[in-house]
Design a protein around this motif. Sequence first.
Motif, PDB file in Angstrom:
ATOM      1  N   LEU A  87       8.827  -8.877   4.671  1.00  0.00           N
ATOM      2  CA  LEU A  87       7.963  -8.038   5.392  1.00  0.00           C
ATOM      3  C   LEU A  87       8.531  -6.645   5.004  1.00  0.00           C
ATOM      4  O   LEU A  87       7.674  -5.542   4.993  1.00  0.00           O
ATOM      5  CB  LEU A  87       8.548  -7.707   6.846  1.00  0.00           C
ATOM      6  CG  LEU A  87       7.708  -8.674   7.844  1.00  0.00           C
ATOM      7  CD1 LEU A  87       8.556  -8.656   9.182  1.00  0.00           C
ATOM      8  CD2 LEU A  87       6.385  -8.063   7.862  1.00  0.00           C
ATOM      9  N   VAL A  88       9.725  -6.331   4.226  1.00  0.00           N
ATOM     10  CA  VAL A  88      10.340  -5.248   3.697  1.00  0.00           C
ATOM     11  C   VAL A  88       9.260  -5.175   2.571  1.00  0.00           C
ATOM     12  O   VAL A  88       8.941  -3.945   2.158  1.00  0.00           O
ATOM     13  CB  VAL A  88      11.720  -5.523   3.382  1.00  0.00           C
ATOM     14  CG1 VAL A  88      12.294  -4.245   2.554  1.00  0.00           C
ATOM     15  CG2 VAL A  88      12.503  -5.935   4.552  1.00  0.00           C
ATOM     16  N   VAL A  89       9.136  -6.183   1.780  1.00  0.00           N
ATOM     17  CA  VAL A  89       8.331  -5.981   0.231  1.00  0.00           C
ATOM     18  C   VAL A  89       6.802  -5.964   0.481  1.00  0.00           C
ATOM     19  O   VAL A  89       6.076  -4.866   0.005  1.00  0.00           O
ATOM     20  CB  VAL A  89       8.790  -7.015  -0.669  1.00  0.00           C
ATOM     21  CG1 VAL A  89       8.022  -7.090  -1.871  1.00  0.00           C
ATOM     22  CG2 VAL A  89      10.197  -7.343  -0.663  1.00  0.00           C
ATOM     23  N   SER A  90       6.054  -6.932   0.974  1.00  0.00           N
ATOM     24  CA  SER A  90       4.613  -7.149   0.818  1.00  0.00           C
ATOM     25  C   SER A  90       3.941  -5.854   1.734  1.00  0.00           C
ATOM     26  O   SER A  90       3.233  -5.014   1.150  1.00  0.00           O
ATOM     27  CB  SER A  90       4.199  -8.385   1.237  1.00  0.00           C
ATOM     28  OG  SER A  90       2.903  -8.483   0.758  1.00  0.00           O
ATOM     29  N   PRO A  91       3.997  -5.951   2.891  1.00  0.00           N
ATOM     30  CA  PRO A  91       3.261  -4.770   3.800  1.00  0.00           C
ATOM     31  C   PRO A  91       3.923  -3.445   3.733  1.00  0.00           C
ATOM     32  O   PRO A  91       3.393  -2.414   3.808  1.00  0.00           O
ATOM     33  CB  PRO A  91       3.308  -5.433   5.190  1.00  0.00           C
ATOM     34  CG  PRO A  91       4.476  -6.201   5.350  1.00  0.00           C
ATOM     35  CD  PRO A  91       4.571  -6.892   3.900  1.00  0.00           C
ATOM     36  N   ALA A  92       5.302  -3.353   3.915  1.00  0.00           N
ATOM     37  CA  ALA A  92       6.041  -2.049   3.986  1.00  0.00           C
ATOM     38  C   ALA A  92       5.940  -1.256   2.583  1.00  0.00           C
ATOM     39  O   ALA A  92       5.560  -0.164   2.694  1.00  0.00           O
ATOM     40  CB  ALA A  92       7.371  -2.185   4.480  1.00  0.00           C
ATOM     41  N   ILE A  93       6.269  -1.904   1.452  1.00  0.00           N
ATOM     42  CA  ILE A  93       6.326  -1.006   0.407  1.00  0.00           C
ATOM     43  C   ILE A  93       5.020  -0.994  -0.528  1.00  0.00           C
ATOM     44  O   ILE A  93       4.170   0.035  -0.400  1.00  0.00           O
ATOM     45  CB  ILE A  93       7.270  -1.670  -0.821  1.00  0.00           C
ATOM     46  CG1 ILE A  93       8.758  -1.706  -0.203  1.00  0.00           C
ATOM     47  CG2 ILE A  93       7.358  -1.041  -1.996  1.00  0.00           C
ATOM     48  CD1 ILE A  93       9.868  -2.322  -1.237  1.00  0.00           C
ATOM     49  N   CYS A  94       4.467  -2.186  -0.706  1.00  0.00           N
ATOM     50  CA  CYS A  94       3.254  -2.478  -1.546  1.00  0.00           C
ATOM     51  C   CYS A  94       2.169  -2.178  -0.842  1.00  0.00           C
ATOM     52  O   CYS A  94       1.267  -1.225  -1.162  1.00  0.00           O
ATOM     53  CB  CYS A  94       3.232  -3.816  -2.103  1.00  0.00           C
ATOM     54  SG  CYS A  94       4.529  -4.536  -3.139  1.00  0.00           S
ATOM     55  N   GLY A  95       2.097  -2.648   0.629  1.00  0.00           N
ATOM     56  CA  GLY A  95       1.051  -2.123   1.251  1.00  0.00           C
ATOM     57  C   GLY A  95       0.670  -0.798   1.758  1.00  0.00           C
ATOM     58  O   GLY A  95      -0.278  -0.230   1.686  1.00  0.00           O
ATOM     59  N   THR A  96       1.759  -0.064   1.849  1.00  0.00           N
ATOM     60  CA  THR A  96       1.802   1.431   1.841  1.00  0.00           C
ATOM     61  C   THR A  96       1.372   2.234   0.730  1.00  0.00           C
ATOM     62  O   THR A  96       0.549   3.062   1.037  1.00  0.00           O
ATOM     63  CB  THR A  96       3.334   1.773   2.486  1.00  0.00           C
ATOM     64  OG1 THR A  96       3.700   1.297   3.656  1.00  0.00           O
ATOM     65  CG2 THR A  96       3.467   3.416   2.607  1.00  0.00           C
TER      66      THR A  96
END
Length: 386
Positions: A87-96
């Motif tokens: 959740l930290v990586v896919s939606p929070a960093i990359c998705g943002t």
Amino acid sequence: MSPVIETEEHKALRSAVAALGKRYGRDYLVQTVAAGKPPTELWSEAGKLGYLGVNLPEEHGGGGGGISELSIVLEELGAAGSPLLMLVVSPAICGTVISRFGTEEQKRAWLPGIADGTRLMAFGITEPDAGSNSHRITTTARRDGADWLLTGRKVFISGVDIADAVLIVGRTEDARTGRLKPCLFIVPTDAEGFQKRPIDMELGAAEKQFELALDDVRLPAEALVGDEDAGLLQLFAGLNPERIMTAAFAIGMGRYALAKAVEYARDRTVWKSPIGAHQAIAHPLAQAHIDLELARLMMQKAAHLYDTGDDIGAGEAANMAKYAAGEACVKAVDQAVHTLGGNGLTREFGLASLITAARVSRIAPVSREMILNYVSHQTLGLPKSY
């Protein structure tokens, strides 16, 4: 809206995610780690329920919220004993980053899948010799006709084995100055020249860590995310949510450990009274609770600033939130184990493994010492030692 008082929508989201977390719980995560598998079932269900993409734009399949909402999702899953690191990586960093700076084509290609959990993107910044220092990154991209050729190494990259692509931080040469500047590239994990090697970790986690070798990985022009000249702005658009979400991860873990200790202190009886009646047991647990609540307040402030577009203010608050949450988590876990005594080290109670896991929030994605550097330079205006 003040970030201090949660809205009814936020409270409803908390209770809904807590109910999902309770259905899976710590046992589910322990079993997936033992089996060497990722937490696919929980990830998929969270995606179907709309929790993974709660921060992404509605027009691309998301919930239209922000990091405030996504941090609630991660914190509550953590408090239930089954946090989702990706959740930290896919939606929070990359998705943002993609939703803020990507082309329409990139948004259409990636955001709906990231939101519903059917596609997953990892993030690659850390390097063997540079750590997370973006000024020392040696992964470089050079033009070859209309394409890019990407070469370099990355280390401690989470979830590459379950990712469709990695958002790689590389550097390109500025045509005007000849200096290297940071740029972000979407690199498919099946690209020719892309190699991954698992890192043997003593830390028991469902998500594996990898070292990457990129050997002239050929990428089309459209693999570049955003403006080639935006550089650090785009990078920090991903790093601030990463710090806020790491705080959520730590607070959730601390809450889980504290709840276990409180339950034990209420039930365990010595000399006719529960051990929780003794201040030597009760006061440190109360302090742990206070520290976790204070860390959550700073996390909420950071998320609020980020979601309202204050990148500078969010940077300071996100670093402070991550620092406070990491410290609070380590202390809460330590006190929880100590409260249970020998039982705190047994598999039955499941707290001992958190001793190692809690350290992660002090180390990643940036060490507490680097946060102290940030605050002393940026906030207090003290001179640099480096």
